[in-house]
Design a protein around this motif. Structure first.
Motif, PDB file in Angstrom:
ATOM      1  N   LYS A   1       0.830  -1.207   0.000  1.00 52.94           N
ATOM      2  CA  LYS A   1       0.000   0.000   0.000  1.00 52.94           C
ATOM      3  C   LYS A   1       0.863   1.254   0.000  1.00 52.94           C
ATOM      4  O   LYS A   1       0.610   2.206  -0.758  1.00 52.94           O
ATOM      5  N   ASN A   2       1.891   1.270   0.846  1.00 58.64           N
ATOM      6  CA  ASN A   2       2.769   2.440   0.906  1.00 58.64           C
ATOM      7  C   ASN A   2       3.595   2.599  -0.364  1.00 58.64           C
ATOM      8  O   ASN A   2       3.835   3.720  -0.821  1.00 58.64           O
ATOM      9  N   LEU A   3       4.038   1.477  -0.912  1.00 59.56           N
ATOM     10  CA  LEU A   3       4.784   1.554  -2.168  1.00 59.56           C
ATOM     11  C   LEU A   3       3.926   2.158  -3.274  1.00 59.56           C
ATOM     12  O   LEU A   3       4.372   3.051  -4.004  1.00 59.56           O
ATOM     13  N   MET A   4       2.680   1.702  -3.379  1.00 58.84           N
ATOM     14  CA  MET A   4       1.805   2.228  -4.426  1.00 58.84           C
ATOM     15  C   MET A   4       1.519   3.719  -4.205  1.00 58.84           C
ATOM     16  O   MET A   4       1.405   4.480  -5.176  1.00 58.84           O
ATOM     17  N   SER A   5       1.442   4.131  -2.947  1.00 59.44           N
ATOM     18  CA  SER A   5       1.244   5.544  -2.652  1.00 59.44           C
ATOM     19  C   SER A   5       2.450   6.370  -3.080  1.00 59.44           C
ATOM     20  O   SER A   5       2.310   7.451  -3.664  1.00 59.44           O
ATOM     21  N   VAL A   6       3.638   5.872  -2.792  1.00 56.16           N
ATOM     22  CA  VAL A   6       4.874   6.554  -3.204  1.00 56.16           C
ATOM     23  C   VAL A   6       4.962   6.614  -4.726  1.00 56.16           C
ATOM     24  O   VAL A   6       5.295   7.651  -5.307  1.00 56.16           O
ATOM     25  N   TYR A   7       4.648   5.492  -5.388  1.00 55.13           N
ATOM     26  CA  TYR A   7       4.698   5.462  -6.852  1.00 55.13           C
ATOM     27  C   TYR A   7       3.745   6.495  -7.453  1.00 55.13           C
ATOM     28  O   TYR A   7       4.066   7.155  -8.449  1.00 55.13           O
ATOM     29  N   ALA A   8       2.544   6.609  -6.870  1.00 56.02           N
ATOM     30  CA  ALA A   8       1.517   7.494  -7.422  1.00 56.02           C
ATOM     31  C   ALA A   8       1.947   8.957  -7.390  1.00 56.02           C
ATOM     32  O   ALA A   8       1.457   9.772  -8.174  1.00 56.02           O
ATOM     33  N   LYS A   9       2.849   9.300  -6.492  1.00 53.38           N
ATOM     34  CA  LYS A   9       3.310  10.685  -6.365  1.00 53.38           C
ATOM     35  C   LYS A   9       4.445  11.007  -7.330  1.00 53.38           C
ATOM     36  O   LYS A   9       4.839  12.179  -7.444  1.00 53.38           O
ATOM     37  N   LYS A  10       4.987   9.991  -7.968  1.00 50.19           N
ATOM     38  CA  LYS A  10       6.127  10.211  -8.871  1.00 50.19           C
ATOM     39  C   LYS A  10       5.655  10.874 -10.157  1.00 50.19           C
ATOM     40  O   LYS A  10       4.702  10.424 -10.795  1.00 50.19           O
ATOM     41  N   GLY A  11       6.305  11.945 -10.538  1.00 50.10           N
ATOM     42  CA  GLY A  11       5.944  12.652 -11.757  1.00 50.10           C
ATOM     43  C   GLY A  11       6.921  12.413 -12.886  1.00 50.10           C
ATOM     44  O   GLY A  11       7.844  11.606 -12.776  1.00 50.10           O
ATOM     45  N   GLY A  12       6.732  13.117 -13.956  1.00 49.77           N
ATOM     46  CA  GLY A  12       7.658  13.055 -15.088  1.00 49.77           C
ATOM     47  C   GLY A  12       7.644  11.737 -15.825  1.00 49.77           C
ATOM     48  O   GLY A  12       6.696  10.951 -15.741  1.00 49.77           O
ATOM     49  N   ALA A  13       8.738  11.490 -16.532  1.00 50.31           N
ATOM     50  CA  ALA A  13       8.836  10.282 -17.356  1.00 50.31           C
ATOM     51  C   ALA A  13       8.790   9.017 -16.514  1.00 50.31           C
ATOM     52  O   ALA A  13       8.163   8.017 -16.900  1.00 50.31           O
ATOM     53  N   LEU A  14       9.455   9.046 -15.344  1.00 51.91           N
ATOM     54  CA  LEU A  14       9.436   7.865 -14.481  1.00 51.91           C
ATOM     55  C   LEU A  14       8.029   7.587 -13.969  1.00 51.91           C
ATOM     56  O   LEU A  14       7.613   6.429 -13.873  1.00 51.91           O
TER      57      LEU A  14
ATOM     58  N   ARG B   1       3.142   4.207 -13.996  1.00 50.43           N
ATOM     59  CA  ARG B   1       1.706   4.039 -14.233  1.00 50.43           C
ATOM     60  C   ARG B   1       1.438   2.997 -15.307  1.00 50.43           C
ATOM     61  O   ARG B   1       0.503   2.198 -15.192  1.00 50.43           O
ATOM     62  N   ASN B   2       2.248   2.998 -16.345  1.00 49.54           N
ATOM     63  CA  ASN B   2       2.101   1.977 -17.393  1.00 49.54           C
ATOM     64  C   ASN B   2       2.367   0.582 -16.845  1.00 49.54           C
ATOM     65  O   ASN B   2       1.693  -0.379 -17.205  1.00 49.54           O
ATOM     66  N   THR B   3       3.362   0.473 -15.973  1.00 50.46           N
ATOM     67  CA  THR B   3       3.695  -0.818 -15.382  1.00 50.46           C
ATOM     68  C   THR B   3       2.582  -1.291 -14.453  1.00 50.46           C
ATOM     69  O   THR B   3       2.178  -2.463 -14.498  1.00 50.46           O
ATOM     70  N   MET B   4       2.080  -0.399 -13.626  1.00 48.59           N
ATOM     71  CA  MET B   4       1.053  -0.759 -12.661  1.00 48.59           C
ATOM     72  C   MET B   4      -0.300  -1.027 -13.326  1.00 48.59           C
ATOM     73  O   MET B   4      -1.160  -1.700 -12.737  1.00 48.59           O
ATOM     74  N   ALA B   5      -0.491  -0.523 -14.538  1.00 49.43           N
ATOM     75  CA  ALA B   5      -1.781  -0.705 -15.225  1.00 49.43           C
ATOM     76  C   ALA B   5      -2.118  -2.167 -15.446  1.00 49.43           C
ATOM     77  O   ALA B   5      -3.292  -2.533 -15.552  1.00 49.43           O
TER      78      ALA B   5
ATOM     79  N   GLU C   1       4.196  -8.599  -8.777  1.00 49.21           N
ATOM     80  CA  GLU C   1       5.118  -8.444  -9.914  1.00 49.21           C
ATOM     81  C   GLU C   1       5.138  -6.992 -10.383  1.00 49.21           C
ATOM     82  O   GLU C   1       6.219  -6.431 -10.631  1.00 49.21           O
ATOM     83  N   CYS C   2       3.968  -6.365 -10.490  1.00 51.49           N
ATOM     84  CA  CYS C   2       3.910  -4.957 -10.903  1.00 51.49           C
ATOM     85  C   CYS C   2       4.632  -4.060  -9.903  1.00 51.49           C
ATOM     86  O   CYS C   2       5.324  -3.117 -10.290  1.00 51.49           O
ATOM     87  N   ILE C   3       4.476  -4.359  -8.619  1.00 53.46           N
ATOM     88  CA  ILE C   3       5.128  -3.555  -7.582  1.00 53.46           C
ATOM     89  C   ILE C   3       6.643  -3.689  -7.671  1.00 53.46           C
ATOM     90  O   ILE C   3       7.377  -2.697  -7.544  1.00 53.46           O
ATOM     91  N   LEU C   4       7.134  -4.903  -7.919  1.00 50.14           N
ATOM     92  CA  LEU C   4       8.580  -5.115  -8.022  1.00 50.14           C
ATOM     93  C   LEU C   4       9.145  -4.459  -9.280  1.00 50.14           C
ATOM     94  O   LEU C   4      10.214  -3.836  -9.246  1.00 50.14           O
ATOM     95  N   ARG C   5       8.441  -4.588 -10.389  1.00 52.15           N
ATOM     96  CA  ARG C   5       8.895  -3.926 -11.618  1.00 52.15           C
ATOM     97  C   ARG C   5       8.917  -2.403 -11.428  1.00 52.15           C
ATOM     98  O   ARG C   5       9.855  -1.721 -11.856  1.00 52.15           O
ATOM     99  N   SER C   6       7.876  -1.882 -10.784  1.00 54.13           N
ATOM    100  CA  SER C   6       7.799  -0.437 -10.572  1.00 54.13           C
ATOM    101  C   SER C   6       8.866   0.056  -9.607  1.00 54.13           C
ATOM    102  O   SER C   6       9.306   1.204  -9.699  1.00 54.13           O
ATOM    103  N   LEU C   7       9.280  -0.810  -8.680  1.00 57.59           N
ATOM    104  CA  LEU C   7      10.374  -0.434  -7.785  1.00 57.59           C
ATOM    105  C   LEU C   7      11.642  -0.138  -8.578  1.00 57.59           C
ATOM    106  O   LEU C   7      12.342   0.842  -8.312  1.00 57.59           O
ATOM    107  N   CYS C   8      11.923  -0.972  -9.565  1.00 61.49           N
ATOM    108  CA  CYS C   8      13.083  -0.724 -10.432  1.00 61.49           C
ATOM    109  C   CYS C   8      12.967   0.641 -11.098  1.00 61.49           C
ATOM    110  O   CYS C   8      13.920   1.430 -11.101  1.00 61.49           O
ATOM    111  N   VAL C   9      11.793   0.907 -11.652  1.00 63.56           N
ATOM    112  CA  VAL C   9      11.589   2.179 -12.359  1.00 63.56           C
ATOM    113  C   VAL C   9      11.737   3.345 -11.404  1.00 63.56           C
ATOM    114  O   VAL C   9      12.389   4.346 -11.723  1.00 63.56           O
TER     115      VAL C   9
END
Length: 205
Positions: A43-56, A61-65, A78-86
């Protein structure tokens, strides 16, 4: 080196032995700890990801879709781990290499070219939400663990093998692995970027 090591110590390259060796080194139950912590931090990871702007942010967002396209339980981690890399400005394609089956010869050649990562094979024409035909861990071109149940499970086993074999994190994925080391296994990494991310997550958890 890995091919010789596998010949001398074949028993290590089994899921049970990877878990046992990781516990011997760290006193941590790798498999249960990995998934319990990943689930608790999701939950916290997805919240942090949602705040990320720009190209990353767009890449995340494309990964989490993909989570909205499949009900399979392994898709979310799997989406969370891939998004962590990004999020850490690293390429998930360096960790998880996906190939369509064209021929056994081509597949084998691509596997031999890998240094470290997760090798995922899909049927030609398969949809992204379709189950892979084959998931394996490859080290120095050698398939060391195969027939794995999911990509997240393969990530956990890869982390265990890195510990068991005393391998260095690949430079192109060092922040991702150090983030996993800190956030998932709660072992202290050396790099500050990964530590900063998980300090933020843990403080909000």
């Amino acid at each position: 080196m890995i091919a010789d090591f596998k010949m001398r110590w074949p028993a290590l390259f089994q899921v049970n032995e990877v878990n046992a060796e990781f516990k011997r080194i760290t006193t941590i139950q790798l498999q249960s700890k990995f998934f319990t912590r990943l689930d608790s931090l999701s939950k916290n990871l997805m919240s942090v990801y949602a705040k990320k702007g720009g190209a990353l942010g767009r890449k995340i967002r494309n990964t989490m879709a993909r989570m909205t396209q499949s009900d399979a339980i392994e898709v979310k981690p799997e989406c969370i781990l891939r998004s962590l890399c990004v999020y850490l400005n690293e390429d998930p394609g360096n960790l998880i290499k996906e190939y369509m089956v064209t021929s056994m010869e081509v597949t084998a050649r691509k596997r031999r070219q890998m240094v470290l990562g997760i090798f995922v094979v899909r049927h030609e024409g398969a949809e992204p939400t379709d189950d892979p035909e084959h998931i394996a861990i490859v080290l120095e071109g050698v398939e060391v663990l195969s027939e794995l149940s999911s990509v997240p499970f393969a990530v956990a086993m890869l982390l265990g093998l890195i510990y068991a074999l005393h391998l260095s994190y690949p430079p192109e994925l060092r922040y991702t692995f150090e983030a996993l080391q800190k956030g998932i296994t709660e072992q202290d990494p050396n790099r500050l970027l990964a530590l900063k991310l998980f300090c933020e997550l843990l403080n909000n958890h």
